[in-house]
Design an enzyme around this catalytic site. Structure first.
Site, PDB file in Angstrom:
ATOM      1  N   GLY A  87       0.817  -1.215   0.000  1.00  0.00           N
ATOM      2  CA  GLY A  87       0.000   0.000   0.000  1.00  0.00           C
ATOM      3  C   GLY A  87       0.849   1.262   0.000  1.00  0.00           C
ATOM      4  N   ASP A 122       8.631   7.197   7.980  1.00  0.00           N
ATOM      5  CA  ASP A 122       8.130   8.558   8.224  1.00  0.00           C
ATOM      6  C   ASP A 122       7.154   9.084   7.175  1.00  0.00           C
ATOM      7  OD1 ASP A 122       9.804   8.973   6.115  1.00  0.00           O
ATOM      8  OD2 ASP A 122      11.254  10.221   7.206  1.00  0.00           O
ATOM      9  N   GLY A 123       6.983   8.338   6.080  1.00  0.00           N
ATOM     10  CA  GLY A 123       6.026   8.777   5.067  1.00  0.00           C
ATOM     11  C   GLY A 123       6.498   9.973   4.254  1.00  0.00           C
ATOM     12  N   ARG A 173       2.647  13.421  -9.063  1.00  0.00           N
ATOM     13  CA  ARG A 173       2.769  12.509 -10.199  1.00  0.00           C
ATOM     14  C   ARG A 173       1.424  12.379 -10.893  1.00  0.00           C
ATOM     15  NH1 ARG A 173       5.530   6.998  -8.666  1.00  0.00           N
ATOM     16  NH2 ARG A 173       3.582   6.311  -7.746  1.00  0.00           N
ATOM     17  N   ARG A 180      -2.027  -1.608 -10.414  1.00  0.00           N
ATOM     18  CA  ARG A 180      -0.804  -2.372 -10.629  1.00  0.00           C
ATOM     19  C   ARG A 180      -1.085  -3.850 -10.441  1.00  0.00           C
ATOM     20  NH1 ARG A 180       2.396   1.283  -6.771  1.00  0.00           N
ATOM     21  NH2 ARG A 180       0.733   2.762  -6.543  1.00  0.00           N
ATOM     22  N   ASP A 249       4.385  -4.702  -7.274  1.00  0.00           N
ATOM     23  CA  ASP A 249       3.665  -3.471  -6.901  1.00  0.00           C
ATOM     24  C   ASP A 249       4.144  -2.292  -7.737  1.00  0.00           C
ATOM     25  OD1 ASP A 249       5.963  -4.178  -5.209  1.00  0.00           O
ATOM     26  OD2 ASP A 249       5.736  -2.167  -4.402  1.00  0.00           O
ATOM     27  N   ASN A 250       5.219  -2.486  -8.489  1.00  0.00           N
ATOM     28  CA  ASN A 250       5.731  -1.414  -9.347  1.00  0.00           C
ATOM     29  C   ASN A 250       5.528  -1.744 -10.818  1.00  0.00           C
ATOM     30  OD1 ASN A 250       6.574   0.006  -7.099  1.00  0.00           O
ATOM     31  ND2 ASN A 250       8.648  -0.780  -7.162  1.00  0.00           N
TER      32      ASN A 250
HETATM   33  P1  AMP Z   1       8.767   1.756  -3.474  1.00  0.00           P
HETATM   34  O1  AMP Z   1      10.108   1.104  -3.381  1.00  0.00           O
HETATM   35  O2  AMP Z   1       8.806   3.250  -3.601  1.00  0.00           O
HETATM   36  O3  AMP Z   1       7.895   1.117  -4.499  1.00  0.00           O
HETATM   37  O4  AMP Z   1       8.062   1.508  -2.042  1.00  0.00           O
HETATM   38  C1  AMP Z   1       7.769   0.225  -1.545  1.00  0.00           C
HETATM   39  C2  AMP Z   1       6.851   0.349  -0.365  1.00  0.00           C
HETATM   40  O5  AMP Z   1       7.498   1.060   0.724  1.00  0.00           O
HETATM   41  C3  AMP Z   1       5.563   1.113  -0.630  1.00  0.00           C
HETATM   42  O6  AMP Z   1       4.536   0.478   0.100  1.00  0.00           O
HETATM   43  C4  AMP Z   1       5.869   2.497  -0.109  1.00  0.00           C
HETATM   44  O7  AMP Z   1       4.692   3.206   0.240  1.00  0.00           O
HETATM   45  C5  AMP Z   1       6.718   2.178   1.128  1.00  0.00           C
HETATM   46  N1  AMP Z   1       7.625   3.295   1.515  1.00  0.00           N
HETATM   47  C6  AMP Z   1       8.777   3.676   0.914  1.00  0.00           C
HETATM   48  N2  AMP Z   1       9.320   4.727   1.565  1.00  0.00           N
HETATM   49  C7  AMP Z   1       8.501   5.050   2.590  1.00  0.00           C
HETATM   50  C8  AMP Z   1       8.510   6.036   3.632  1.00  0.00           C
HETATM   51  N3  AMP Z   1       9.472   6.955   3.738  1.00  0.00           N
HETATM   52  N4  AMP Z   1       7.476   6.031   4.502  1.00  0.00           N
HETATM   53  C9  AMP Z   1       6.469   5.133   4.410  1.00  0.00           C
HETATM   54  N5  AMP Z   1       6.403   4.177   3.475  1.00  0.00           N
HETATM   55  C10 AMP Z   1       7.411   4.117   2.559  1.00  0.00           C
HETATM   56 MG    MG Z   2       6.204   1.367  -5.423  1.00  0.00          MG
END
Ligand code: AMP
Ligand code: MG
Length: 514
Positions: A87, A122-123, A173, A180, A249-250
């Site tokens: 998510g 930290d989101g 974006r 996905r 997921d990507n």
């Molecule tokens: P990504 O590698 O960007 O596709 O992220 C993989 C997962 O990690 C996704 O569920 C993102 O929402 C989560 N995620 C990545 N960085 C953060 C962050 N700084 N805070 C919260 N969730 C993150």
């Molecule tokens: Mg992703």
């Protein structure tokens, strides 16, 4: 007045996959980049977006009462291991914009932790990686590769701690959608066939509406996603792009490239190239990408089985036969692109006709025999020479473009810089290849449109980001201008066409989730 009016169709139709959530307050947001040409294409007014109310909206800080942002739920295979609940941990779908090209998702990345943020994450996002996604996604678009787009990058005024204190940022974006493979995995895992069907119907409506009234819409959906991904991954391979984190997921249902995390472009041509710091087993190495796309599509097919046929065995047979089409479609698209990169007049299909007689089912071309076609062997022999001589991928094709115009100096210069220290490539081998190729009378005008001068080279991107982090965005804008006009040769942009110093590439690494 609010500069954007959004619909909330995803949230309305798939509430099980949409968690209502708000962005973190962001009192001192500032625009760093606004993509005015994209804004215009979307029917938005750049001046309004740049005004205070626009910045409030783009940062998610102050939304109108009618806004219903959601964090999307999805699962995903990450480096082969299944995570049932991923998510949007740091992202929000603001809603969909109605444009002349259809619905477009407007999405914020770095807008604060959602309930999907795991392990105290930290989101947030930092400025460098958000600008990196903007540069690379806009370059990919200009190169003709299907991709999500970047409308804006803003700083939030919040500090974020990664490698020390860094400026916090948000990327705005846009995408044909954020559906996905992982969305389907999430729905399939619930075991709720009605939900799965609603998701599939929504995907068809948004991306493949022509399937809605067919006898087998879900088999059509599978075939269409396979075809879209075969096209996209072939385009990656033709520009030397390494996604770096092809988790399910990507991987989008639309076929758009998404989530520019640890991505990078090749310098030297080598299928084993990996830049991502966490890809220790080279799962997502450059040359592995078509294989991993097929693996991901197999996971997608598995989610659709209940919709393909009531008889599970028959459903598996249908899925298998659709998946068997991937290799041939990929090979066709890759070869068609390679023929253009080499300025060859014939298409791969014409080449096939000559060798095999009339060639009716293009999807069924087997990768193994198509490698033996005469012009295909010209392509494979070149790639083999480039790998052994450690030639720069983009530079070599551009030098060949000049060679097609009888200007051999750039090619000689490429060959002179190449590393042939091990004597792996006999002198004269390249000349022999060149003679074979020139005998085909390559068309330089075709090559100029197929071979970019400028790609976002890693060292140039890093320098632009370093300076932007320190508050100076001049190099960032110069780089953006060059990568979004990639086929134009200009002396004032020559520095962006130069390969990185060897030492830079040796130690260059990219990172996830930064
Ligand atoms: P990504 O590698 O960007 O596709 O992220 C993989 C997962 O990690 C996704 O569920 C993102 O929402 C989560 N995620 C990545 N960085 C953060 C962050 N700084 N805070 C919260 N969730 C993150
Ligand atoms: Mg992703």
């Amino acid at each position: 007045m609010l500069p954007i009016s959004l619909t909330h169709q995803f949230a309305d139709r798939l509430p099980e996959l949409a968690h209502p959530w708000r962005a973190e307050p962001c009192p001192s947001a500032q625009l760093v980049v606004l993509n005015e040409s994209l804004a215009t294409d979307l029917g938005l007014d750049s001046d309004e977006l740049a005004a205070e109310s626009g910045v409030d909206l783009l940062s998610g800080a102050k939304l109108p009462a009618s806004a219903r942002p959601v964090a999307q739920a999805y699962s995903g295979h990450q480096f082969g291991g299944f995570s049932p609940l991923l998510g949007d941990g740091r992202a929000l779908l603001l809603g969909e914009l109605e444009t002349v090209q259809g619905l477009v998702d407007v999405h914020l990345k770095g807008s604060g932790a959602t309930p999907f943020a795991r392990g105290g994450a930290d989101g947030r996002a930092t400025l460098g990686p958000m600008l990196r996604e903007l540069i690379v996604s806009e370059a990919m678009h200009a190169l003709g590769v299907p991709t999500t787009r970047s409308l804006a990058v803003l700083t939030t005024g919040r500090p974020v701690f990664r490698h020390g204190r860094e400026p916090g940022a948000i990327l705005v974006r846009t995408a044909a959608s954020h559906l996905r493979v992982g969305s389907f995995q999430y729905a399939a895992l619930r075991g709720d066939e009605a939900l799965l069907q609603r998701l599939a119907d929504y995907a068809i409506e948004r991306h493949y509406p022509e399937l809605a009234d067919t006898d087998q819409p879900y088999l059509g959906l599978l075939r269409s996603v396979i075809s879209a991904q075969a096209h996209t991954v072939a385009q990656w391979m033709l520009v030397g792009f390494i996604h770096g984190v092809m988790n399910t997921d990507n991987m989008t249902i639309s076929g758009e490239t998404i989530d520019y995390g640890p991505c990078a472009f090749l310098d030297v041509y080598d299928p084993a190239t990996v830049f991502s710091s966490i890809d220790s087993e080279s799962r997502y190495a450059f040359g592995q990408q078509p294989v991993m796309a097929e693996w991901n599509l197999t996971r997608f097919a598995e989610t659709l089985l209940p919709l393909l046929d009531d008889d599970p065995n028959r459903a598996v047979d249908l899925a298998k036969s659709a998946l068997e089409g991937f290799a041939g479609q990929y090979e066709q698209r890759f070869m068609r692109g390679m023929y253009a990169k080499l300025g060859l007049a014939r298409t791969p299909a014409e080449d096939c006709d000559e060798v095999r007689g009339t060639f009716s089912n293009q999807d069924a071309v087997s990768a193994s025999w198509s490698q033996n076609l005469p012009l295909n062997s010209l392509v494979h022999d070149l790639l083999d020479l480039m790998q052994r001589r450690k030639l720069d991928f983009t530079g070599t094709f551009r030098a060949l473009t000049a060679a097609a115009d009888d200007e051999l100096e750039p090619l000689r210069a490429q060959l002179a810089t190449s590393n042939n220290a091990n004597g792996e490539c006999r002198t004269g081998e390249f000349d022999a290849w060149l003679e074979r190729w020139r005998a085909q009378r390559p068309d330089a005008s075709v090559m100029r449109r197929a071979n970019p001068v400028v790609i976002p080279r890693n060292h140039a991107v890093e320098q632009a980001l370093r300076e932007a982090n320190a508050g100076d965005t001049a190099e960032l804008f110069a780089l953006l201008e060059a990568v979004t006009d990639p086929f134009t040769e200009r002396t004032d942009r020559a520095r962006f066409a130069q390969p990185a110093p060897a030492d830079f590439t040796r130690y260059f690494q990219t990172f996830c989730g930064t």
